[in-house]
Design a protein around this motif. Sequence first.
Motif, mmCIF file in Angstrom:
data_model
loop_
_atom_site.group_PDB
_atom_site.id
_atom_site.type_symbol
_atom_site.label_atom_id
_atom_site.label_comp_id
_atom_site.label_asym_id
_atom_site.label_seq_id
_atom_site.Cartn_x
_atom_site.Cartn_y
_atom_site.Cartn_z
ATOM 1 N N PHE A 12 4.420 15.236 8.476
ATOM 2 C CA PHE A 12 3.764 14.427 7.773
ATOM 3 C C PHE A 12 5.056 14.117 6.474
ATOM 4 N N THR A 59 8.721 11.704 4.628
ATOM 5 C CA THR A 59 8.809 10.382 4.309
ATOM 6 C C THR A 59 9.204 9.517 5.429
ATOM 7 N N HIS A 105 7.956 8.402 7.648
ATOM 8 C CA HIS A 105 6.744 7.800 8.342
ATOM 9 C C HIS A 105 6.254 6.409 7.486
ATOM 10 N N LEU A 106 6.977 6.371 6.198
ATOM 11 C CA LEU A 106 6.517 5.424 5.203
ATOM 12 C C LEU A 106 6.629 3.992 6.099
ATOM 13 N N LEU A 124 3.395 3.847 7.871
ATOM 14 C CA LEU A 124 1.982 3.848 7.442
ATOM 15 C C LEU A 124 1.743 2.336 6.297
ATOM 16 N N PRO A 154 -2.411 8.440 11.331
ATOM 17 C CA PRO A 154 -1.558 9.451 11.286
ATOM 18 C C PRO A 154 -0.864 9.658 12.557
ATOM 19 N N SER A 183 1.927 10.339 3.771
ATOM 20 C CA SER A 183 1.680 10.834 5.178
ATOM 21 C C SER A 183 0.927 11.983 5.157
ATOM 22 N N TYR A 184 0.822 12.881 4.184
ATOM 23 C CA TYR A 184 0.032 14.001 4.310
ATOM 24 C C TYR A 184 -1.316 13.923 3.887
ATOM 25 N N THR A 218 -2.950 11.284 5.079
ATOM 26 C CA THR A 218 -3.719 10.980 6.287
ATOM 27 C C THR A 218 -4.056 12.015 7.137
#
Length: 314
Positions: free
Chosen positions: A94, A96, A98-99, A102, A109, A146-147, A149
């Motif tokens: 989780f 950055t 993954h921005l 998201l 997630p 991300s965290y 989620t």
Amino acid sequence: MRSDPIGPVPVLYLAGWGRSGSTLAESLLDRVPGLVGVGEIKFLWERGVLQNRRCSCGTPLRSCGFWGLVFEEAFGGLPDEETARELDAASRRFRTRHLPGLLLRPDSPPDAERLRWYYETLGRLYRAIATVSGARAIVDSSKFPSYLTALLQSPGLDVRVAHIVRDPRAVAYSWQRHRHDPDAPGDARMPRMHPGFTALYWSAWNLATERIARRSGLPYLRFRYEDLIADPGGTLRAITDLGGVPAAEVPVTDAGEVFVPRTHQVSGNPMRMHAGPVALRLDDEWTRGMPTRHRYLTGAVTVPLRHRYGYKDT
């Protein structure tokens, strides 16, 4: 104070891009009866258990009485190194990078089914924090969209989002400062970032937070660092209302200071290590010290989100 929570555990997730004032906000919220601020739980396994960095109370985390009780309640004792590494590896999913995903799929997630064990572990951890502290709600300042989620997948948690924002030009200036981090391995300095990259992250990070909260139907409040300084009482009342705890005044002296006691926060800004009077004064050094080219670059990249948050051109 130990108290077995009944029903879902309220988690007040303090979201926002780094250097936006979340450490100050959490320190003030920790003074409110019914709330307990525990810092950036995302980094508990790496920086707390594996590296044994200090809790904000000043004690190495593995020796901290508060966290010792939490680990005993949740897992029967301190997780061994192999387990801590597995939990840290899961937390690192989780991040950055993954921005972009998201922003497109804010409620999805990474590796949801394969990480079911991790989500269940988080549920046990937060319930143990509520039990040991006796708090009605937990303040987690992990900040990562991300965290967030991951928390939404964790059983037994009632997540609410308190989203702090700050003028992106002030944030970019702060990321350029040379700051010593006395708790990092090797006596390192805090990371620095070019204003252009800071502006991009500020925009994507805040927008992703909004989208996750909206798509997931979470209780949500956005507040500005500048308003927290100008009206700490009113801003904190709005946040405590979101957290479901009775409003309480945080005493501010005639000199504009508030007393911050020792807390038990994990990782984050070195400011969390400070206990005693804290001046509630606006940090606007950027208006005098920021190079013109950096000011224009940051301002241009962050339009129109900056304007929507009430930060106009200067």
